[in-house]
Design a protein around this motif. Structure first.
Motif, PDB file in Angstrom:
ATOM      1  N   SER A  34      22.698  -3.277 -15.038  1.00  0.00           N
ATOM      2  CA  SER A  34      24.258  -3.186 -15.568  1.00  0.00           C
ATOM      3  C   SER A  34      24.122  -3.858 -16.958  1.00  0.00           C
ATOM      4  O   SER A  34      24.997  -4.839 -17.390  1.00  0.00           O
ATOM      5  CB  SER A  34      25.234  -3.957 -14.592  1.00  0.00           C
ATOM      6  N   GLY A  88      23.276   0.450 -18.954  1.00  0.00           N
ATOM      7  CA  GLY A  88      23.932   0.815 -17.590  1.00  0.00           C
ATOM      8  C   GLY A  88      25.423   0.473 -17.722  1.00  0.00           C
ATOM      9  O   GLY A  88      26.324   1.506 -17.346  1.00  0.00           O
ATOM     10  N   ILE A  99      24.607  -1.233 -10.100  1.00  0.00           N
ATOM     11  CA  ILE A  99      23.953  -2.170  -9.280  1.00  0.00           C
ATOM     12  C   ILE A  99      23.056  -3.311 -10.132  1.00  0.00           C
ATOM     13  O   ILE A  99      22.415  -2.641 -11.216  1.00  0.00           O
ATOM     14  CB  ILE A  99      22.910  -1.476  -8.397  1.00  0.00           C
ATOM     15  N   VAL A 131      20.806  -7.259 -10.122  1.00  0.00           N
ATOM     16  CA  VAL A 131      20.278  -8.353  -9.433  1.00  0.00           C
ATOM     17  C   VAL A 131      21.004  -9.711  -9.773  1.00  0.00           C
ATOM     18  O   VAL A 131      20.770 -10.649  -9.246  1.00  0.00           O
ATOM     19  CB  VAL A 131      18.863  -8.452  -9.689  1.00  0.00           C
ATOM     20  N   LYS A 135      26.979 -11.117 -13.141  1.00  0.00           N
ATOM     21  CA  LYS A 135      27.144  -9.919 -13.844  1.00  0.00           C
ATOM     22  C   LYS A 135      28.202  -9.049 -13.141  1.00  0.00           C
ATOM     23  O   LYS A 135      28.927  -8.469 -13.365  1.00  0.00           O
ATOM     24  CB  LYS A 135      26.022  -9.049 -14.407  1.00  0.00           C
ATOM     25  N   THR A 154      13.006  -2.594 -20.306  1.00  0.00           N
ATOM     26  CA  THR A 154      11.626  -2.335 -20.365  1.00  0.00           C
ATOM     27  C   THR A 154      11.064  -3.460 -21.763  1.00  0.00           C
ATOM     28  O   THR A 154      10.567  -2.731 -22.537  1.00  0.00           O
ATOM     29  CB  THR A 154      11.311  -0.655 -20.519  1.00  0.00           C
ATOM     30  N   GLN A 161      10.417  -4.175 -14.190  1.00  0.00           N
ATOM     31  CA  GLN A 161      11.845  -4.116 -13.669  1.00  0.00           C
ATOM     32  C   GLN A 161      12.081  -2.470 -13.200  1.00  0.00           C
ATOM     33  O   GLN A 161      12.695  -2.195 -12.181  1.00  0.00           O
ATOM     34  CB  GLN A 161      12.820  -4.092 -14.779  1.00  0.00           C
ATOM     35  N   ALA A 211      13.182  -1.356  -9.309  1.00  0.00           N
ATOM     36  CA  ALA A 211      14.304  -0.660  -9.221  1.00  0.00           C
ATOM     37  C   ALA A 211      13.845   0.698  -8.361  1.00  0.00           C
ATOM     38  O   ALA A 211      14.502   1.268  -7.510  1.00  0.00           O
ATOM     39  CB  ALA A 211      14.928   0.023 -10.554  1.00  0.00           C
ATOM     40  N   SER A 239      16.110   4.240 -18.676  1.00  0.00           N
ATOM     41  CA  SER A 239      15.429   3.333 -19.698  1.00  0.00           C
ATOM     42  C   SER A 239      14.429   4.149 -20.535  1.00  0.00           C
ATOM     43  O   SER A 239      13.567   5.103 -20.042  1.00  0.00           O
ATOM     44  CB  SER A 239      14.667   2.342 -18.581  1.00  0.00           C
ATOM     45  N   GLU A 269      18.362   7.585 -23.648  1.00  0.00           N
ATOM     46  CA  GLU A 269      19.694   7.155 -24.103  1.00  0.00           C
ATOM     47  C   GLU A 269      19.285   6.654 -25.479  1.00  0.00           C
ATOM     48  O   GLU A 269      18.497   6.396 -25.915  1.00  0.00           O
ATOM     49  CB  GLU A 269      19.988   5.772 -23.286  1.00  0.00           C
ATOM     50  N   LEU A 294      22.157   5.674 -27.487  1.00  0.00           N
ATOM     51  CA  LEU A 294      23.297   4.989 -27.987  1.00  0.00           C
ATOM     52  C   LEU A 294      23.100   3.884 -28.990  1.00  0.00           C
ATOM     53  O   LEU A 294      21.841   3.249 -28.719  1.00  0.00           O
ATOM     54  CB  LEU A 294      24.165   4.353 -26.846  1.00  0.00           C
ATOM     55  N   GLU A 340      24.084   0.140 -30.308  1.00  0.00           N
ATOM     56  CA  GLU A 340      24.991  -0.996 -30.004  1.00  0.00           C
ATOM     57  C   GLU A 340      25.785  -1.117 -31.195  1.00  0.00           C
ATOM     58  O   GLU A 340      25.330  -0.980 -32.399  1.00  0.00           O
ATOM     59  CB  GLU A 340      23.893  -2.261 -29.999  1.00  0.00           C
ATOM     60  N   SER A 351      16.780  -4.622 -29.380  1.00  0.00           N
ATOM     61  CA  SER A 351      15.896  -4.772 -28.536  1.00  0.00           C
ATOM     62  C   SER A 351      14.988  -3.481 -28.362  1.00  0.00           C
ATOM     63  O   SER A 351      14.299  -3.462 -27.675  1.00  0.00           O
ATOM     64  CB  SER A 351      16.583  -4.740 -27.065  1.00  0.00           C
ATOM     65  N   CYS A 352      15.267  -2.410 -29.273  1.00  0.00           N
ATOM     66  CA  CYS A 352      14.362  -1.373 -28.977  1.00  0.00           C
ATOM     67  C   CYS A 352      13.457  -1.124 -30.174  1.00  0.00           C
ATOM     68  O   CYS A 352      12.321  -0.705 -29.850  1.00  0.00           O
ATOM     69  CB  CYS A 352      15.499  -0.195 -29.253  1.00  0.00           C
ATOM     70  N   ARG A 398      18.372  -9.982 -29.529  1.00  0.00           N
ATOM     71  CA  ARG A 398      17.069  -9.712 -29.285  1.00  0.00           C
ATOM     72  C   ARG A 398      16.084  -9.241 -30.485  1.00  0.00           C
ATOM     73  O   ARG A 398      16.787  -8.318 -30.997  1.00  0.00           O
ATOM     74  CB  ARG A 398      16.926  -8.664 -27.973  1.00  0.00           C
TER      75      ARG A 398
HETATM   76  N1  LIG Z   1      20.273  -1.596 -25.848  1.00  0.00           N
HETATM   77  C1  LIG Z   1      20.215  -0.594 -26.498  1.00  0.00           C
HETATM   78  O1  LIG Z   1      20.779  -0.217 -27.642  1.00  0.00           O
HETATM   79  C2  LIG Z   1      19.338   0.788 -26.085  1.00  0.00           C
HETATM   80  C3  LIG Z   1      19.678   1.757 -26.211  1.00  0.00           C
HETATM   81  C4  LIG Z   1      18.839   3.186 -25.909  1.00  0.00           C
HETATM   82  C5  LIG Z   1      18.237   2.777 -24.599  1.00  0.00           C
HETATM   83  N2  LIG Z   1      17.894   1.369 -24.399  1.00  0.00           N
HETATM   84  C6  LIG Z   1      16.722   1.278 -23.425  1.00  0.00           C
HETATM   85  O2  LIG Z   1      17.582   1.285 -22.087  1.00  0.00           O
HETATM   86  C7  LIG Z   1      17.000   0.345 -21.043  1.00  0.00           C
HETATM   87  C8  LIG Z   1      17.700  -0.779 -20.840  1.00  0.00           C
HETATM   88  O3  LIG Z   1      18.160  -1.581 -22.021  1.00  0.00           O
HETATM   89  P1  LIG Z   1      19.495  -2.711 -21.995  1.00  0.00           P
HETATM   90  O4  LIG Z   1      19.521  -2.993 -23.540  1.00  0.00           O
HETATM   91  O5  LIG Z   1      20.522  -2.078 -21.303  1.00  0.00           O
HETATM   92  O6  LIG Z   1      18.668  -3.920 -21.185  1.00  0.00           O
HETATM   93  P2  LIG Z   1      19.560  -5.056 -20.474  1.00  0.00           P
HETATM   94  O7  LIG Z   1      18.537  -6.114 -20.498  1.00  0.00           O
HETATM   95  O8  LIG Z   1      20.772  -5.600 -21.177  1.00  0.00           O
HETATM   96  O9  LIG Z   1      19.796  -4.772 -18.976  1.00  0.00           O
HETATM   97  C9  LIG Z   1      19.068  -4.320 -18.078  1.00  0.00           C
HETATM   98  C10 LIG Z   1      19.807  -4.892 -16.736  1.00  0.00           C
HETATM   99  O10 LIG Z   1      18.883  -4.530 -15.818  1.00  0.00           O
HETATM  100  C11 LIG Z   1      19.092  -5.548 -14.459  1.00  0.00           C
HETATM  101  N3  LIG Z   1      17.947  -5.386 -13.763  1.00  0.00           N
HETATM  102  C12 LIG Z   1      16.746  -5.805 -14.022  1.00  0.00           C
HETATM  103  N4  LIG Z   1      15.812  -5.387 -12.793  1.00  0.00           N
HETATM  104  C13 LIG Z   1      16.476  -4.964 -11.879  1.00  0.00           C
HETATM  105  C14 LIG Z   1      16.607  -4.252 -10.526  1.00  0.00           C
HETATM  106  N5  LIG Z   1      15.289  -4.268  -9.933  1.00  0.00           N
HETATM  107  N6  LIG Z   1      17.537  -4.182  -9.800  1.00  0.00           N
HETATM  108  C15 LIG Z   1      18.818  -3.963 -10.626  1.00  0.00           C
HETATM  109  N7  LIG Z   1      19.242  -4.313 -11.814  1.00  0.00           N
HETATM  110  C16 LIG Z   1      18.118  -4.914 -12.449  1.00  0.00           C
HETATM  111  C17 LIG Z   1      19.065  -7.070 -15.403  1.00  0.00           C
HETATM  112  O11 LIG Z   1      19.716  -7.886 -14.450  1.00  0.00           O
HETATM  113  C18 LIG Z   1      19.974  -6.348 -16.423  1.00  0.00           C
HETATM  114  O12 LIG Z   1      21.489  -6.624 -16.135  1.00  0.00           O
HETATM  115  C19 LIG Z   1      15.757  -0.196 -21.961  1.00  0.00           C
HETATM  116  O13 LIG Z   1      14.618   0.591 -21.291  1.00  0.00           O
HETATM  117  C20 LIG Z   1      16.189  -0.098 -23.244  1.00  0.00           C
HETATM  118  O14 LIG Z   1      14.800   0.293 -24.147  1.00  0.00           O
HETATM  119  C21 LIG Z   1      18.414   0.372 -24.768  1.00  0.00           C
END
Ligand SMILES: NC(=O)c1ccc[n+]([C@@H]2O[C@H](COP(=O)([O-])OP(=O)(O)OC[C@H]3O[C@@H](n4cnc5c(N)ncnc54)[C@H](O)[C@@H]3O)[C@@H](O)[C@H]2O)c1
Length: 421
Positions: A8, A12, A29, A31, A35, A86, A98, A102, A123, A157, A159, A161, A265-266, A332
């Motif tokens: 989330s 998410g 969901i 961990v 959150k 990731t 992660q 999952a 992801s 994805e 999107l 930020e 982060s990307c 990040r």
């Molecule tokens: N942030 C962006 O702009 C963006 C855009 C496109 C794609 N992505 C990709 O999407 C993915 C997620 O990015 P994000 O920025 O949302 O990451 P994030 O770190 O903000 O969120 C990841 C979430 O996953 C949770 N998590 C970790 N392991 C878990 C498990 N086993 N079970 C349940 N929850 C668990 C963490 O607690 C955290 O809340 C990455 O692969 C990223 O590259 C990110």
């Protein structure tokens, strides 16, 4: 549709809240208990314009809830998105811990679930991960076969930020990779209310599309920054150059803004991961590698330019903007980290300010001073470095005659120097 989302974070939470707005029933969901509590009490865990309203409405009408309980989340839904992080390992390769965790948790719930469930990676994962890692882990944990007893897909994805809610409802395209027809159908149905082009492909191609898009964008930024550095040395304003270059339809005007470099982060993480993967495959990636090199050096130009204006050692320097882009609290890989560190190494006393990202930045750099407003940061400092283009930094009156190094072209003051102009 009944959807669960594992992870989330930025992706998410935005995906879950927006899918709920489209009329689906969503369970998030995670961990991290904190959150879950925040989401259930309608408070976003990340700063994203428009997200609080969408989240509040979704939770309020019972269309979205969060839980730490996988059996509850997966067991009551028909399709699960994996949206966990990731991150990069120290060597730049992708850390799939992660994702594997999952997949394992999803698989153990599917073991007890009789109806057909679809597992979809959202992801960003190195090409091959959905078929070679996610699928086999779910198969082992559930004792079922991918594409036969449960569905498997990849839906990257795209999107941005800072504009993520908007991007969800108005994407340029949706990419769907699927092993089985049922998962492809479910994903097509889920996105059909958006009325946007849908590109159907296989899971591994979908994964490569995401990497290629991000690396393409990163390369444009690195290239325009390099052209900007040359332009400045020639006494030319690269913003003028970029305007005319962007009028060429083969090039286009977007992602041609020179500045202090990309962050977030990307881009870095994804370019490094693909470059590492390519090396494993015996393929060299000189262009991707130089994009990263160029971008690592670009924020340091701000400090070098400042050094041309005053002796940094012992001075108070205001750093305005800590998030990697405006309208986000994400720090990040933000260029501000490099700027702050380089200033500290040169003996400056750093006073930082950001409208929303100071708390996140403080976790990474607890030893610098944080101001409560841009004005107090500027007033108490000898010089200013602007790293993020928050609108509130545009007012020239904020700076008086203080030396300003502008990494984003957000203002124009009396005592001014731009990074590429
Ligand atoms: N942030 C962006 O702009 C963006 C855009 C496109 C794609 N992505 C990709 O999407 C993915 C997620 O990015 P994000 O920025 O949302 O990451 P994030 O770190 O903000 O969120 C990841 C979430 O996953 C949770 N998590 C970790 N392991 C878990 C498990 N086993 N079970 C349940 N929850 C668990 C963490 O607690 C955290 O809340 C990455 O692969 C990223 O590259 C990110």
């Amino acid at each position: 549709m009944k959807i669960s989302i594992v992870g989330s974070g930025y992706v998410g939470l935005v995906t879950g809240a927006c899918l709920a707005k489209l009329g689906n029933s969503v369970v998030l969901i995670d961990v991290i208990e904190e959150k879950i509590q925040r989401i259930n009490s309608r408070r976003p865990t990340v700063f994203e314009p428009g997200l609080d309203a969408v989240l509040s409405e979704a939770v309020g009408k019972g269309a979205l809830r969060a839980t730490a309980d996988f059996s509850d989340g997966i067991g009551t839904t028909e399709l699960t998105f994996i949206c966990v992080g990731t991150p990069s390992r120290d060597d730049g390769s992708q850390d799939l811990t992660q994702v594997a965790g999952a997949a394992e948790s999803i698989g153990s719930v599917l073991k007890e679930k009789s109806d057909y469930h679809s597992v979809v990676t959202k992801s960003t994962v190195v090409p091959g991960t959905t078929l070679k890692t996610v699928g086999p882990i779910v198969e082992r944990a559930s004792g079922k076969r991918a594409g036969v007893d449960f569905g498997l897909g990849m839906n990257p994805e795209f999107l941005k930020e800072g504009d993520a809610v908007n991007d969800f409802f108005r994407p340029d395209r949706v990419v769907i990779g699927a092993v089985d027809a049922k998962t492809r159908e479910r994903l097509s149905e889920l996105y059909s209310p958006l009325g946007v082009p849908v590109f159907h492909t296989d899971c591994t191609t979908a994964e490569m599309i995401k990497y290629s898009s991000n690396i393409f964008l990163a390369a444009r930024v690195a290239l325009v920054n390099e052209l900007g550095n040359v332009s400045k040395a020639l006494g030319i304003d690269v913003r003028e150059v970029a305007k005319a270059v962007g009028m060429d339809r083969r090039i286009g005007p977007l992602f041609l803004k020179a500045g202090a470099g990309f962050g977030g982060s990307c881009f870095r993480k994804d370019a490094s991961a693909l470059s590492r993967k390519a090396r494993e495959l015996g393929v060299s990636t000189p262009i991707i590698d130089s994009v990263l090199m160029q971008n690592d050096a670009q924020p340091l130009r701000l400090v070098e330019l400042l050094e041309g204006k005053l002796k940094i050692k012992g001075k108070r320097i205001a750093v305005l903007g800590l998030s990697f882009k405006p309208n986000s609290d994400d720090v990040r890989d933000a260029p501000s980290l490099k700027v702050v560190d380089a200033l500290a190494v040169r003996g400056a006393y750093v006073v930082a300010y950001d409208p929303v990202a100071s708390d996140n930045f403080r976790k990474l750099r607890p030893d610098i001073e944080y101001a409560k407003s841009a004005r107090s940061a500027v007033n108490s400092s000898d010089a200013v470095v602007i790293v993020t283009e928050w609108e509130e930094f545009s007012d020239p009156m904020l700076y008086g005659t203080k030396p300003v190094i502008d990494g984003r072209g957000i203002t124009k003051t009396e005592n001014y120097e731009g990074v590429c102009w």
